[in-house]
Design an enzyme around this catalytic site. Sequence first.
Site, PDB file in Angstrom:
ATOM      1  N   GLY A 126       0.669  -1.230   0.048  1.00  0.00           N
ATOM      2  CA  GLY A 126       0.110  -0.046   0.126  1.00  0.00           C
ATOM      3  C   GLY A 126       0.823   1.364   0.067  1.00  0.00           C
ATOM      4  O   GLY A 126       1.073   1.868   1.033  1.00  0.00           O
ATOM      5  N   GLU A 245      12.238  -4.213  -4.548  1.00  0.00           N
ATOM      6  CA  GLU A 245      11.359  -4.561  -5.731  1.00  0.00           C
ATOM      7  C   GLU A 245      12.120  -4.068  -7.119  1.00  0.00           C
ATOM      8  O   GLU A 245      11.818  -4.833  -7.861  1.00  0.00           O
ATOM      9  CB  GLU A 245      10.342  -3.485  -5.699  1.00  0.00           C
TER      10      GLU A 245
HETATM   11  C1  LIG Z   1       0.401  -3.737 -12.488  1.00  0.00           C
HETATM   12  C2  LIG Z   1       0.436  -2.893 -11.558  1.00  0.00           C
HETATM   13  C3  LIG Z   1       0.604  -3.283 -10.412  1.00  0.00           C
HETATM   14  C4  LIG Z   1       1.025  -2.288  -9.160  1.00  0.00           C
HETATM   15  N1  LIG Z   1       0.927  -2.810  -7.869  1.00  0.00           N
HETATM   16  C5  LIG Z   1       1.084  -1.612  -6.909  1.00  0.00           C
HETATM   17  C6  LIG Z   1       1.035  -2.061  -5.401  1.00  0.00           C
HETATM   18  O1  LIG Z   1       0.870  -3.307  -5.266  1.00  0.00           O
HETATM   19  N2  LIG Z   1       0.904  -1.392  -4.643  1.00  0.00           N
HETATM   20  C7  LIG Z   1       1.035  -0.054  -4.879  1.00  0.00           C
HETATM   21  O2  LIG Z   1       1.029   0.582  -3.910  1.00  0.00           O
HETATM   22  N3  LIG Z   1       1.182   0.552  -6.187  1.00  0.00           N
HETATM   23  C8  LIG Z   1       1.028  -0.596  -7.186  1.00  0.00           C
HETATM   24  N4  LIG Z   1       1.124   0.092  -8.452  1.00  0.00           N
HETATM   25  C9  LIG Z   1       1.107   1.604  -8.851  1.00  0.00           C
HETATM   26  C10 LIG Z   1       2.451   2.058  -9.406  1.00  0.00           C
HETATM   27  O3  LIG Z   1       3.424   2.165  -8.343  1.00  0.00           O
HETATM   28  C11 LIG Z   1       2.009   3.336  -9.798  1.00  0.00           C
HETATM   29  O4  LIG Z   1       1.098   3.485 -10.924  1.00  0.00           O
HETATM   30  C12 LIG Z   1       3.319   4.178 -10.390  1.00  0.00           C
HETATM   31  O5  LIG Z   1       4.216   4.267  -9.285  1.00  0.00           O
HETATM   32  C13 LIG Z   1       3.112   5.355 -11.118  1.00  0.00           C
HETATM   33  O6  LIG Z   1       2.059   6.105 -10.422  1.00  0.00           O
HETATM   34  P1  LIG Z   1       0.762   6.903 -10.840  1.00  0.00           P
HETATM   35  O7  LIG Z   1       0.062   5.594 -11.628  1.00  0.00           O
HETATM   36  O8  LIG Z   1       0.235   7.766  -9.905  1.00  0.00           O
HETATM   37  O9  LIG Z   1       1.393   7.762 -12.337  1.00  0.00           O
HETATM   38  P2  LIG Z   1       1.831   9.213 -12.160  1.00  0.00           P
HETATM   39  O10 LIG Z   1       2.584   9.439 -11.027  1.00  0.00           O
HETATM   40  O11 LIG Z   1       0.416  10.406 -12.124  1.00  0.00           O
HETATM   41  O12 LIG Z   1       2.675   9.287 -13.650  1.00  0.00           O
HETATM   42  C14 LIG Z   1       2.002   9.460 -14.927  1.00  0.00           C
HETATM   43  C15 LIG Z   1       3.180   9.433 -15.978  1.00  0.00           C
HETATM   44  O13 LIG Z   1       4.018  10.704 -15.715  1.00  0.00           O
HETATM   45  C16 LIG Z   1       5.416  10.316 -15.580  1.00  0.00           C
HETATM   46  N5  LIG Z   1       5.941  11.400 -14.750  1.00  0.00           N
HETATM   47  C17 LIG Z   1       5.434  11.425 -13.116  1.00  0.00           C
HETATM   48  N6  LIG Z   1       6.497  12.328 -12.718  1.00  0.00           N
HETATM   49  C18 LIG Z   1       7.492  12.648 -13.446  1.00  0.00           C
HETATM   50  C19 LIG Z   1       8.698  13.199 -13.329  1.00  0.00           C
HETATM   51  N7  LIG Z   1       8.949  13.885 -12.273  1.00  0.00           N
HETATM   52  N8  LIG Z   1       9.632  12.934 -14.284  1.00  0.00           N
HETATM   53  C20 LIG Z   1       9.254  12.361 -15.316  1.00  0.00           C
HETATM   54  N9  LIG Z   1       8.104  11.687 -15.605  1.00  0.00           N
HETATM   55  C21 LIG Z   1       7.342  11.615 -14.541  1.00  0.00           C
HETATM   56  C22 LIG Z   1       5.314   9.047 -15.057  1.00  0.00           C
HETATM   57  O14 LIG Z   1       6.544   8.114 -15.384  1.00  0.00           O
HETATM   58  C23 LIG Z   1       4.016   8.321 -15.533  1.00  0.00           C
HETATM   59  O15 LIG Z   1       4.678   8.005 -17.092  1.00  0.00           O
HETATM   60  C24 LIG Z   1       0.858  -0.817  -9.504  1.00  0.00           C
HETATM   61  C25 LIG Z   1       0.883  -0.439 -10.970  1.00  0.00           C
HETATM   62  C26 LIG Z   1       0.676  -1.467 -11.808  1.00  0.00           C
HETATM   63  C27 LIG Z   1       0.535  -1.118 -13.208  1.00  0.00           C
END
Ligand SMILES: Cc1cc2nc3c(=O)[nH]c(=O)nc-3n(C[C@H](O)[C@H](O)[C@H](O)COP(=O)(O)OP(=O)(O)OC[C@H]3O[C@@H](n4cnc5c(N)ncnc54)[C@H](O)[C@@H]3O)c2cc1C
Length: 389
Positions: A126, A245
Amino acid sequence: MDLAYTPRQKAFREEVRAWLAANLPREPLASYDTREGFEQHREWERKLFDARLSMVIWPEALGGRGCDLIEWLIFEEEYYGAGAPMRVNQNGQLLLGPTLIEFGTEAQKARFLPRMASSEDMWAQGWSEPNAGSDMAAITSKAILSADGTHYVVNGQKTWSTRASFADWLFGLFRSDPGSSRHHGLSYLAVPLDAPGVTIRPIQALNGKQAFAEIFFDDVKVPVENRIGDEGQGWHVAMATAGFERGLLLRSPARFQYTARKLVELYKANREVADRDPSIRDAVIEAWTGTEAYALSAYHTVGRLAKGARIGAEASTNKIYWSELDLKMHETAMRILGPFAELTGDAPEAVEAARWLDGFLFAQAGPIYAGTNEIQRNIIAERMLGLPK
Ligand SMILES: Cc1cc2nc3c(=O)[nH]c(=O)nc-3n(C[C@H](O)[C@H](O)[C@H](O)COP(=O)(O)OP(=O)(O)OC[C@H]3O[C@@H](n4cnc5c(N)ncnc54)[C@H](O)[C@@H]3O)c2cc1C
Protein backbone atom coordinates in the site's frame (compact mmCIF):
# COMPACT_ATOMS: atom_id res chain seq x y z
CA MET A 1 33.92 -13.65 -10.84
CA ASP A 2 34.28 -17.42 -10.37
CA LEU A 3 31.55 -19.18 -12.31
CA ALA A 4 32.33 -22.71 -11.09
CA TYR A 5 29.70 -24.17 -8.76
CA THR A 6 30.77 -25.82 -5.50
CA PRO A 7 29.74 -29.44 -4.70
CA ARG A 8 27.21 -28.08 -2.16
CA GLN A 9 25.67 -25.81 -4.80
CA LYS A 10 25.50 -28.66 -7.32
CA ALA A 11 23.84 -30.92 -4.74
CA PHE A 12 21.32 -28.20 -3.96
CA ARG A 13 20.48 -27.86 -7.66
CA GLU A 14 19.94 -31.62 -7.92
CA GLU A 15 17.72 -31.62 -4.84
CA VAL A 16 15.53 -28.77 -6.12
CA ARG A 17 15.29 -30.33 -9.57
CA ALA A 18 14.27 -33.72 -8.17
CA TRP A 19 11.73 -32.23 -5.79
CA LEU A 20 10.12 -30.17 -8.54
CA ALA A 21 10.00 -33.17 -10.88
CA ALA A 22 8.17 -35.16 -8.22
CA ASN A 23 5.87 -32.44 -6.94
CA LEU A 24 4.95 -29.97 -9.70
CA PRO A 25 1.17 -29.71 -10.12
CA ARG A 26 0.06 -31.92 -13.03
CA GLU A 27 -2.23 -29.26 -14.45
CA PRO A 28 -1.27 -25.57 -14.53
CA LEU A 29 -2.87 -23.68 -11.61
CA ALA A 30 -5.61 -21.16 -12.35
CA SER A 31 -4.46 -17.52 -12.54
CA TYR A 32 -3.53 -16.13 -9.12
CA ASP A 33 -5.50 -13.05 -10.05
CA THR A 34 -8.71 -15.03 -9.50
CA ARG A 35 -10.02 -16.15 -6.09
CA GLU A 36 -9.82 -19.81 -7.10
CA GLY A 37 -6.27 -19.51 -8.47
CA PHE A 38 -5.15 -17.47 -5.47
CA GLU A 39 -6.16 -20.28 -3.11
CA GLN A 40 -4.56 -22.93 -5.37
CA HIS A 41 -1.33 -20.95 -5.26
CA ARG A 42 -1.59 -20.67 -1.47
CA GLU A 43 -1.74 -24.47 -1.28
CA TRP A 44 1.28 -24.78 -3.59
CA GLU A 45 3.20 -22.30 -1.43
CA ARG A 46 2.41 -24.42 1.64
CA LYS A 47 3.90 -27.43 -0.12
CA LEU A 48 7.08 -25.50 -0.96
CA PHE A 49 7.29 -24.37 2.66
CA ASP A 50 6.93 -27.93 3.97
CA ALA A 51 9.85 -28.93 1.71
CA ARG A 52 11.88 -25.96 3.07
CA LEU A 53 11.92 -24.48 -0.42
CA SER A 54 9.75 -21.44 0.11
CA MET A 55 12.18 -18.71 1.10
CA VAL A 56 15.55 -20.33 0.63
CA ILE A 57 17.62 -17.25 1.58
CA TRP A 58 15.87 -16.54 4.89
CA PRO A 59 17.34 -17.86 8.15
CA GLU A 60 16.02 -21.31 9.12
CA ALA A 61 14.51 -20.03 12.39
CA LEU A 62 12.27 -17.71 10.36
CA GLY A 63 10.94 -20.31 7.95
CA GLY A 64 13.82 -20.20 5.46
CA ARG A 65 16.73 -22.45 4.65
CA GLY A 66 19.78 -20.28 5.24
CA CYS A 67 21.02 -20.43 1.60
CA ASP A 68 23.44 -17.89 0.14
CA LEU A 69 22.59 -15.71 -2.85
CA ILE A 70 24.22 -18.02 -5.41
CA GLU A 71 22.06 -20.87 -4.11
CA TRP A 72 19.07 -18.57 -4.41
CA LEU A 73 19.91 -17.95 -8.09
CA ILE A 74 20.24 -21.72 -8.56
CA PHE A 75 16.85 -22.25 -6.93
CA GLU A 76 15.29 -19.65 -9.22
CA GLU A 77 16.86 -21.24 -12.32
CA GLU A 78 15.46 -24.64 -11.43
CA TYR A 79 12.11 -23.24 -10.31
CA TYR A 80 11.31 -21.16 -13.38
CA GLY A 81 13.16 -23.54 -15.69
CA ALA A 82 10.69 -26.26 -14.65
CA GLY A 83 7.75 -23.95 -15.45
CA ALA A 84 6.66 -23.96 -11.78
CA PRO A 85 3.77 -21.68 -10.66
CA MET A 86 4.37 -17.95 -10.25
CA ARG A 87 4.90 -16.91 -6.63
CA VAL A 88 1.65 -15.48 -5.36
CA ASN A 89 2.98 -13.87 -2.16
CA GLN A 90 5.69 -11.79 -3.84
CA ASN A 91 4.75 -8.58 -2.04
CA GLY A 92 5.21 -10.27 1.31
CA GLN A 93 8.03 -12.72 0.64
CA LEU A 94 10.19 -10.63 -1.68
CA LEU A 95 9.50 -7.05 -0.53
CA LEU A 96 8.27 -6.89 3.07
CA GLY A 97 10.18 -10.03 4.14
CA PRO A 98 13.70 -8.68 3.54
CA THR A 99 12.60 -5.30 4.92
CA LEU A 100 11.53 -6.97 8.18
CA ILE A 101 14.78 -8.91 8.33
CA GLU A 102 16.62 -5.56 8.14
CA PHE A 103 14.33 -3.26 10.16
CA GLY A 104 11.81 -5.40 12.11
CA THR A 105 12.00 -6.12 15.83
CA GLU A 106 12.69 -9.72 16.89
CA ALA A 107 9.02 -10.01 17.89
CA GLN A 108 7.85 -8.80 14.46
CA LYS A 109 10.16 -11.19 12.64
CA ALA A 110 8.92 -14.15 14.70
CA ARG A 111 5.30 -13.10 14.27
CA PHE A 112 5.22 -12.31 10.56
CA LEU A 113 7.99 -14.13 8.68
CA PRO A 114 7.18 -17.85 9.18
CA ARG A 115 3.49 -17.22 8.32
CA MET A 116 4.63 -15.26 5.27
CA ALA A 117 7.00 -18.02 4.16
CA SER A 118 4.17 -20.58 4.33
CA SER A 119 1.71 -18.08 2.76
CA GLU A 120 -0.69 -18.50 5.64
CA ASP A 121 -0.57 -14.69 5.50
CA MET A 122 -0.69 -13.17 2.04
CA TRP A 123 0.41 -9.55 1.72
CA ALA A 124 -0.50 -6.54 -0.40
CA GLN A 125 1.55 -3.38 -0.85
CA GLY A 126 0.00 0.00 0.00
CA TRP A 127 2.15 2.81 -1.32
CA SER A 128 0.15 4.45 -4.13
CA GLU A 129 -2.65 6.91 -3.49
CA PRO A 130 -4.81 8.77 -6.03
CA ASN A 131 -2.45 11.77 -5.93
CA ALA A 132 0.71 10.05 -4.81
CA GLY A 133 2.06 7.54 -7.32
CA SER A 134 5.40 8.59 -8.79
CA ASP A 135 5.47 11.34 -6.19
CA MET A 136 5.10 9.02 -3.23
CA ALA A 137 6.17 11.73 -0.77
CA ALA A 138 2.77 13.37 -1.43
CA ILE A 139 1.02 10.65 0.66
CA THR A 140 -1.92 12.02 2.65
CA SER A 141 -3.46 8.91 4.27
CA LYS A 142 -3.11 9.44 8.00
CA ALA A 143 -2.19 7.26 10.97
CA ILE A 144 -2.65 9.24 14.17
CA LEU A 145 -1.34 7.82 17.45
CA SER A 146 -4.02 7.42 20.16
CA ALA A 147 -3.68 9.51 23.36
CA ASP A 148 -2.60 6.42 25.34
CA GLY A 149 0.00 5.52 22.68
CA THR A 150 -1.33 1.98 22.14
CA HIS A 151 -2.62 2.23 18.57
CA TYR A 152 -2.87 4.33 15.43
CA VAL A 153 -6.16 5.47 13.90
CA VAL A 154 -5.86 5.17 10.13
CA ASN A 155 -7.92 7.16 7.61
CA GLY A 156 -7.45 7.63 3.87
CA GLN A 157 -7.18 5.71 0.62
CA LYS A 158 -4.65 3.55 -1.21
CA THR A 159 -4.92 2.49 -4.84
CA TRP A 160 -3.42 0.09 -7.43
CA SER A 161 -2.79 -2.55 -4.80
CA THR A 162 -1.84 -5.87 -6.42
CA ARG A 163 -4.00 -8.81 -5.30
CA ALA A 164 -5.39 -6.80 -2.36
CA SER A 165 -8.82 -8.20 -3.28
CA PHE A 166 -7.72 -11.53 -1.80
CA ALA A 167 -4.78 -10.71 0.53
CA ASP A 168 -4.84 -10.94 4.34
CA TRP A 169 -2.52 -8.04 5.22
CA LEU A 170 -1.25 -4.79 3.77
CA PHE A 171 1.99 -2.95 4.44
CA GLY A 172 1.98 0.73 3.64
CA LEU A 173 3.11 4.25 4.40
CA PHE A 174 0.89 6.66 6.33
CA ARG A 175 1.34 10.23 7.55
CA SER A 176 1.65 9.90 11.33
CA ASP A 177 2.66 13.53 11.95
CA PRO A 178 -0.27 15.57 10.63
CA GLY A 179 1.86 18.77 10.44
CA SER A 180 4.59 17.12 8.35
CA SER A 181 5.22 17.23 4.64
CA ARG A 182 7.02 15.25 1.94
CA HIS A 183 9.40 12.52 3.21
CA HIS A 184 9.10 13.47 6.87
CA GLY A 185 6.50 12.31 9.40
CA LEU A 186 5.56 9.08 7.59
CA SER A 187 5.27 5.73 9.39
CA TYR A 188 5.39 2.24 7.91
CA LEU A 189 2.52 0.06 9.19
CA ALA A 190 1.25 -3.50 8.79
CA VAL A 191 -2.56 -3.44 8.60
CA PRO A 192 -4.81 -6.54 8.72
CA LEU A 193 -7.21 -6.25 5.80
CA ASP A 194 -10.10 -7.74 7.79
CA ALA A 195 -9.91 -4.96 10.44
CA PRO A 196 -13.16 -3.02 11.00
CA GLY A 197 -13.19 0.12 8.83
CA VAL A 198 -11.25 -1.38 5.88
CA THR A 199 -13.13 -1.46 2.55
CA ILE A 200 -11.60 -3.11 -0.53
CA ARG A 201 -12.93 -2.26 -3.97
CA PRO A 202 -11.58 -4.33 -6.91
CA ILE A 203 -10.27 -2.58 -10.03
CA GLN A 204 -10.58 -4.57 -13.25
CA ALA A 205 -7.23 -5.00 -15.04
CA LEU A 206 -6.57 -5.23 -18.81
CA ASN A 207 -6.85 -9.03 -18.60
CA GLY A 208 -10.37 -8.71 -17.13
CA LYS A 209 -9.34 -10.04 -13.70
CA GLN A 210 -10.25 -8.26 -10.47
CA ALA A 211 -7.42 -8.95 -8.07
CA PHE A 212 -6.11 -5.39 -8.26
CA ALA A 213 -7.88 -3.08 -5.77
CA GLU A 214 -8.24 0.27 -4.11
CA ILE A 215 -8.51 0.29 -0.33
CA PHE A 216 -10.34 2.72 1.94
CA PHE A 217 -9.54 3.20 5.64
CA ASP A 218 -12.19 4.63 7.92
CA ASP A 219 -11.01 4.99 11.56
CA VAL A 220 -9.11 1.70 11.36
CA LYS A 221 -7.33 0.86 14.64
CA VAL A 222 -3.81 -0.50 14.13
CA PRO A 223 -1.78 -1.57 17.22
CA VAL A 224 1.48 0.32 17.66
CA GLU A 225 3.40 -3.02 17.59
CA ASN A 226 2.52 -3.16 13.87
CA ARG A 227 4.81 -0.21 13.06
CA ILE A 228 7.98 -1.28 11.24
CA GLY A 229 10.90 1.03 12.01
CA ASP A 230 10.66 4.15 14.15
CA GLU A 231 7.77 6.60 14.33
CA GLY A 232 8.08 9.10 11.46
CA GLN A 233 10.94 7.14 9.81
CA GLY A 234 8.77 5.25 7.32
CA TRP A 235 10.32 6.80 4.22
CA HIS A 236 13.75 5.44 5.06
CA VAL A 237 12.34 1.91 5.57
CA ALA A 238 10.18 2.15 2.43
CA MET A 239 13.22 3.00 0.30
CA ALA A 240 14.76 -0.33 1.34
CA THR A 241 11.59 -2.10 0.21
CA ALA A 242 11.67 -0.22 -3.10
CA GLY A 243 15.29 -1.32 -3.61
CA PHE A 244 14.24 -4.99 -3.24
CA GLU A 245 11.41 -4.38 -5.73
CA ARG A 246 13.55 -2.74 -8.42
CA GLY A 247 16.64 -4.81 -7.76
CA LEU A 248 17.12 -8.51 -8.18
CA LEU A 249 14.72 -10.03 -5.69
CA LEU A 250 11.42 -9.41 -7.43
CA ARG A 251 12.60 -10.29 -10.91
CA SER A 252 15.37 -12.85 -10.96
CA PRO A 253 16.83 -13.57 -14.42
CA ALA A 254 15.52 -17.14 -14.44
CA ARG A 255 12.00 -15.95 -15.11
CA PHE A 256 13.11 -14.12 -18.26
CA GLN A 257 15.38 -16.95 -19.38
CA TYR A 258 12.32 -19.21 -19.32
CA THR A 259 10.37 -16.72 -21.48
CA ALA A 260 13.33 -16.41 -23.87
CA ARG A 261 13.50 -20.19 -24.23
CA LYS A 262 9.77 -20.35 -24.94
CA LEU A 263 10.20 -17.56 -27.49
CA VAL A 264 12.90 -19.50 -29.33
CA GLU A 265 10.58 -22.56 -29.37
CA LEU A 266 7.74 -20.41 -30.70
CA TYR A 267 9.98 -19.03 -33.43
CA LYS A 268 11.18 -22.51 -34.46
CA ALA A 269 7.61 -23.83 -34.58
CA ASN A 270 6.48 -20.92 -36.78
CA ARG A 271 9.65 -20.32 -38.73
CA GLU A 272 8.11 -20.39 -42.15
CA VAL A 273 5.86 -17.45 -41.34
CA ALA A 274 8.26 -15.64 -38.99
CA ASP A 275 11.15 -15.59 -41.50
CA ARG A 276 9.12 -13.53 -43.95
CA ASP A 277 10.20 -10.62 -41.76
CA PRO A 278 13.96 -10.98 -41.02
CA SER A 279 13.75 -8.47 -38.19
CA ILE A 280 11.78 -11.06 -36.17
CA ARG A 281 14.77 -13.40 -36.20
CA ASP A 282 16.99 -10.56 -34.97
CA ALA A 283 14.50 -9.77 -32.20
CA VAL A 284 14.51 -13.42 -31.04
CA ILE A 285 18.32 -13.44 -30.96
CA GLU A 286 18.36 -10.16 -29.05
CA ALA A 287 15.85 -11.51 -26.53
CA TRP A 288 17.90 -14.62 -25.90
CA THR A 289 21.24 -12.81 -25.61
CA GLY A 290 19.57 -10.07 -23.53
CA THR A 291 18.37 -12.56 -20.94
CA GLU A 292 21.76 -14.27 -20.81
CA ALA A 293 23.40 -10.89 -20.27
CA TYR A 294 20.92 -10.17 -17.47
CA ALA A 295 21.74 -13.52 -15.85
CA LEU A 296 25.49 -12.85 -15.98
CA SER A 297 25.00 -9.40 -14.58
CA ALA A 298 22.94 -10.91 -11.72
CA TYR A 299 25.80 -13.30 -10.88
CA HIS A 300 28.17 -10.34 -10.95
CA THR A 301 25.92 -8.35 -8.58
CA VAL A 302 25.54 -11.31 -6.23
CA GLY A 303 29.33 -11.72 -6.19
CA ARG A 304 29.69 -8.06 -5.21
CA LEU A 305 27.00 -8.33 -2.52
CA ALA A 306 28.77 -11.37 -1.06
CA LYS A 307 31.89 -9.21 -0.68
CA GLY A 308 29.88 -6.62 1.29
CA ALA A 309 28.89 -4.16 -1.46
CA ARG A 310 25.49 -2.47 -1.19
CA ILE A 311 23.25 -1.83 -4.16
CA GLY A 312 21.80 1.65 -4.24
CA ALA A 313 20.55 3.68 -7.19
CA GLU A 314 21.73 1.03 -9.64
CA ALA A 315 18.62 -1.01 -8.74
CA SER A 316 16.96 1.49 -11.10
CA THR A 317 19.06 0.33 -14.06
CA ASN A 318 18.00 -3.21 -13.25
CA LYS A 319 14.33 -2.25 -13.18
CA ILE A 320 14.47 -0.56 -16.58
CA TYR A 321 16.35 -3.50 -18.05
CA TRP A 322 13.98 -6.30 -16.95
CA SER A 323 10.82 -4.38 -17.75
CA GLU A 324 11.96 -3.43 -21.27
CA LEU A 325 13.32 -6.92 -21.95
CA ASP A 326 10.02 -8.52 -20.93
CA LEU A 327 8.06 -6.11 -23.10
CA LYS A 328 10.27 -6.74 -26.15
CA MET A 329 10.03 -10.52 -25.77
CA HIS A 330 6.25 -10.45 -25.62
CA GLU A 331 6.00 -8.00 -28.53
CA THR A 332 8.17 -10.37 -30.58
CA ALA A 333 5.91 -13.31 -29.67
CA MET A 334 2.87 -11.31 -30.79
CA ARG A 335 4.58 -10.62 -34.13
CA ILE A 336 5.37 -14.33 -34.61
CA LEU A 337 1.81 -15.35 -33.75
CA GLY A 338 0.38 -12.72 -36.11
CA PRO A 339 -3.41 -13.00 -36.31
CA PHE A 340 -3.40 -15.92 -33.82
CA ALA A 341 -2.00 -13.64 -31.11
CA GLU A 342 -5.45 -12.38 -30.26
CA LEU A 343 -6.95 -15.77 -29.46
CA THR A 344 -7.99 -16.05 -25.84
CA GLY A 345 -7.81 -19.18 -23.69
CA ASP A 346 -11.50 -19.89 -24.32
CA ALA A 347 -10.48 -21.35 -27.68
CA PRO A 348 -9.13 -24.82 -26.71
CA GLU A 349 -6.59 -24.94 -29.54
CA ALA A 350 -5.23 -21.57 -28.43
CA VAL A 351 -3.90 -22.25 -24.92
CA GLU A 352 -0.28 -21.48 -25.87
CA ALA A 353 -1.21 -18.32 -27.79
CA ALA A 354 -3.43 -17.22 -24.91
CA ARG A 355 -0.51 -17.50 -22.47
CA TRP A 356 1.53 -15.20 -24.68
CA LEU A 357 -1.36 -12.73 -24.88
CA ASP A 358 -1.73 -12.77 -21.09
CA GLY A 359 2.01 -12.20 -20.69
CA PHE A 360 1.92 -9.44 -23.29
CA LEU A 361 -0.86 -7.61 -21.42
CA PHE A 362 1.01 -7.90 -18.13
CA ALA A 363 4.31 -6.82 -19.71
CA GLN A 364 2.67 -3.46 -20.53
CA ALA A 365 2.64 -2.78 -16.78
CA GLY A 366 6.37 -3.52 -16.27
CA PRO A 367 7.52 0.02 -17.10
CA ILE A 368 4.90 1.38 -14.66
CA TYR A 369 4.90 -0.69 -11.45
CA ALA A 370 7.84 -0.71 -9.02
CA GLY A 371 8.27 2.99 -9.91
CA THR A 372 7.85 4.10 -13.54
CA ASN A 373 10.81 3.91 -15.90
CA GLU A 374 10.71 7.70 -16.36
CA ILE A 375 11.30 8.07 -12.62
CA GLN A 376 14.06 5.43 -12.69
CA ARG A 377 15.76 7.44 -15.45
CA ASN A 378 15.54 10.56 -13.27
CA ILE A 379 17.19 8.61 -10.42
CA ILE A 380 19.98 7.38 -12.71
CA ALA A 381 20.54 10.89 -14.08
CA GLU A 382 20.65 12.59 -10.71
CA ARG A 383 22.10 10.01 -8.31
CA MET A 384 24.35 7.90 -10.53
CA LEU A 385 25.47 10.40 -13.19
CA GLY A 386 25.27 13.54 -11.04
CA LEU A 387 23.39 15.46 -13.76
CA PRO A 388 21.55 18.63 -12.72
CA LYS A 389 17.81 18.36 -11.86
C1 LIG B 1 0.36 -3.82 -12.59
C2 LIG B 1 0.58 -2.78 -11.53
C3 LIG B 1 0.70 -3.18 -10.21
C4 LIG B 1 0.86 -2.23 -9.20
N1 LIG B 1 0.90 -2.68 -7.90
C5 LIG B 1 0.97 -1.77 -6.91
C6 LIG B 1 0.91 -2.22 -5.54
O1 LIG B 1 0.80 -3.42 -5.25
N2 LIG B 1 0.96 -1.29 -4.58
C7 LIG B 1 1.07 0.05 -4.85
O2 LIG B 1 1.14 0.83 -3.92
N3 LIG B 1 1.12 0.51 -6.14
C8 LIG B 1 1.06 -0.38 -7.16
N4 LIG B 1 1.08 0.06 -8.48
C9 LIG B 1 1.08 1.50 -8.74
C10 LIG B 1 2.39 2.01 -9.35
O3 LIG B 1 3.42 1.96 -8.41
C11 LIG B 1 2.09 3.43 -9.84
O4 LIG B 1 1.17 3.32 -10.90
C12 LIG B 1 3.34 4.14 -10.32
O5 LIG B 1 4.19 4.41 -9.24
C13 LIG B 1 3.01 5.45 -11.07
O6 LIG B 1 2.18 6.27 -10.32
P1 LIG B 1 0.84 6.88 -10.95
O7 LIG B 1 0.06 5.74 -11.52
O8 LIG B 1 0.19 7.72 -9.89
O9 LIG B 1 1.30 7.78 -12.18
P2 LIG B 1 1.79 9.30 -12.16
O10 LIG B 1 2.71 9.52 -11.01
O11 LIG B 1 0.58 10.17 -12.26
O12 LIG B 1 2.63 9.37 -13.49
C14 LIG B 1 2.03 9.46 -14.79
C15 LIG B 1 3.17 9.51 -15.83
O13 LIG B 1 3.97 10.70 -15.62
C16 LIG B 1 5.34 10.35 -15.46
N5 LIG B 1 5.97 11.22 -14.46
C17 LIG B 1 5.47 11.57 -13.24
N6 LIG B 1 6.35 12.36 -12.60
C18 LIG B 1 7.43 12.49 -13.41
C19 LIG B 1 8.69 13.16 -13.30
N7 LIG B 1 9.03 13.86 -12.21
N8 LIG B 1 9.58 13.07 -14.33
C20 LIG B 1 9.27 12.34 -15.46
N9 LIG B 1 8.10 11.70 -15.62
C21 LIG B 1 7.20 11.76 -14.61
C22 LIG B 1 5.31 8.91 -14.93
O14 LIG B 1 6.52 8.25 -15.20
C23 LIG B 1 4.13 8.34 -15.72
O15 LIG B 1 4.55 7.92 -17.00
C24 LIG B 1 0.92 -0.85 -9.52
C25 LIG B 1 0.81 -0.44 -10.85
C26 LIG B 1 0.62 -1.38 -11.84
C27 LIG B 1 0.48 -0.92 -13.27
